[in-house]
Design a protein around this motif. Sequence first.
Motif, PDB file in Angstrom:
ATOM      1  N   PRO A 152      15.380   2.060   1.509  1.00 60.86           N
ATOM      2  CA  PRO A 152      14.214   1.640   0.725  1.00 60.86           C
ATOM      3  C   PRO A 152      13.270   0.764   1.554  1.00 60.86           C
ATOM      4  N   THR A 153      11.998   1.119   1.507  1.00 59.38           N
ATOM      5  CA  THR A 153      10.988   0.459   2.351  1.00 59.38           C
ATOM      6  C   THR A 153       9.669   0.372   1.602  1.00 59.38           C
ATOM      7  N   PHE A 154       8.968  -0.746   1.778  1.00 63.02           N
ATOM      8  CA  PHE A 154       7.572  -0.784   1.340  1.00 63.02           C
ATOM      9  C   PHE A 154       6.716  -1.295   2.482  1.00 63.02           C
ATOM     10  N   THR A 155       5.413  -1.029   2.398  1.00 60.55           N
ATOM     11  CA  THR A 155       4.487  -1.321   3.490  1.00 60.55           C
ATOM     12  C   THR A 155       3.352  -2.189   2.981  1.00 60.55           C
ATOM     13  N   GLY A 200      -5.032  -0.874  -0.985  1.00 57.37           N
ATOM     14  CA  GLY A 200      -5.219   0.575  -0.911  1.00 57.37           C
ATOM     15  C   GLY A 200      -5.451   1.122   0.485  1.00 57.37           C
ATOM     16  N   ASP A 201      -5.462   0.271   1.509  1.00 54.30           N
ATOM     17  CA  ASP A 201      -5.732   0.742   2.869  1.00 54.30           C
ATOM     18  C   ASP A 201      -4.464   1.328   3.485  1.00 54.30           C
ATOM     19  N   THR A 202      -4.396   2.643   3.536  1.00 56.35           N
ATOM     20  CA  THR A 202      -3.237   3.312   4.125  1.00 56.35           C
ATOM     21  C   THR A 202      -3.518   3.827   5.535  1.00 56.35           C
ATOM     22  N   VAL A 208       3.375  -0.503  -5.444  1.00 56.33           N
ATOM     23  CA  VAL A 208       2.060  -0.325  -4.808  1.00 56.33           C
ATOM     24  C   VAL A 208       0.973  -0.987  -5.652  1.00 56.33           C
ATOM     25  N   GLY A 209       0.113  -1.742  -4.984  1.00 52.74           N
ATOM     26  CA  GLY A 209      -0.998  -2.419  -5.643  1.00 52.74           C
ATOM     27  C   GLY A 209      -0.801  -3.911  -5.778  1.00 52.74           C
ATOM     28  N   ALA A 210       0.427  -4.393  -5.639  1.00 57.44           N
ATOM     29  CA  ALA A 210       0.695  -5.821  -5.770  1.00 57.44           C
ATOM     30  C   ALA A 210       0.279  -6.563  -4.507  1.00 57.44           C
ATOM     31  N   LYS A 211      -0.223  -7.785  -4.688  1.00 54.85           N
ATOM     32  CA  LYS A 211      -0.472  -8.662  -3.549  1.00 54.85           C
ATOM     33  C   LYS A 211       0.743  -9.576  -3.430  1.00 54.85           C
ATOM     34  N   VAL A 269       0.819  -1.216   0.000  1.00 53.95           N
ATOM     35  CA  VAL A 269       0.000   0.000   0.000  1.00 53.95           C
ATOM     36  C   VAL A 269       0.851   1.264   0.000  1.00 53.95           C
ATOM     37  N   ASP A 270       2.164   1.097   0.189  1.00 53.49           N
ATOM     38  CA  ASP A 270       3.035   2.277   0.180  1.00 53.49           C
ATOM     39  C   ASP A 270       4.461   1.840  -0.127  1.00 53.49           C
ATOM     40  N   SER A 271       5.216   2.745  -0.740  1.00 48.93           N
ATOM     41  CA  SER A 271       6.622   2.511  -1.044  1.00 48.93           C
ATOM     42  C   SER A 271       7.308   3.869  -1.120  1.00 48.93           C
ATOM     43  N   ASN A 272       8.554   3.927  -0.659  1.00 52.49           N
ATOM     44  CA  ASN A 272       9.253   5.212  -0.714  1.00 52.49           C
ATOM     45  C   ASN A 272      10.166   5.345  -1.936  1.00 52.49           C
ATOM     46  N   ILE A 273      10.017   4.450  -2.916  1.00 53.29           N
ATOM     47  CA  ILE A 273      10.803   4.575  -4.151  1.00 53.29           C
ATOM     48  C   ILE A 273      10.438   5.868  -4.874  1.00 53.29           C
TER      49      ILE A 273
END
Length: 243
Positions: free
Chosen positions: A127-130, A136-138, A189-192, A99-103
């Motif tokens: 580098p981090t993703f969430t 889409g739930d942020t 973002v958006g990938a499962k 739902v989030d990435s800092n790229i």
Amino acid sequence: MQIAKRVKFFTAVLVPFAVVASASAAFVGCSSNADEPYKPLPAWSGGRKASLPPVPSLPTTPIKSGDGYTVHGAIHHLRSSIHNADVTGKEITVVGYIVDSNIATAPPCAIHKTGKKDPDDCKTDIPTFTIADTKGDTKGAQIKVMGWASNFANVYDAIEKYKNLKEPPKEPLKDELWAIDMPFPLPSVGAKVKVTGKYGVNFSKSSSGIASDPLSGILTYTKIDVLEEAPEKAAFAKNDGKK
């Protein structure tokens, strides 16, 4: 002699008077009740209803999703005094949506090929993703995933190497600092995804210091499986700096 006379006076005069007074009071009480016949009270109608808040809805998200934890399940066990040992300090698998990435928000000063040093005044994050349980739930429960790239220079090289590939390369790009395979495709973002890694409140691989999240924990990346592809590939913001 005087005391004896006083006792006789009390016995002969005052005691009979007290008995008569008590009897008179009892008679008056009985006679007054007899004058007022019993009137039954009407049945209670319930009166004014109390104003109470609605009953809160309990979370319906399961603890597990297949052979992995849900984001809710991992966080629940992390905070539990009973189940904490089941997930903390060991490798677990968590299934969720990125739902989030800092790229896309990486500073231009950090976007370049490996081998080039960031400027001394360049302020950047690892580098981090969430991931979350719902696409889409942020706002809800989330877990940060770190340790899949040591800096944005490695992400830059991976984007360049992977951009025209439809299948995973036979030799994935290795992170220059940590010597781990860079994930293909890069987290977007958006990938499962199904992410495996060591779970706990701290991340200590960063050279800039320890990152910590005591409430939701941090998953230190070991591997990732993409269950549903993201609508777009991971990319830096446009005008991303110099090579």
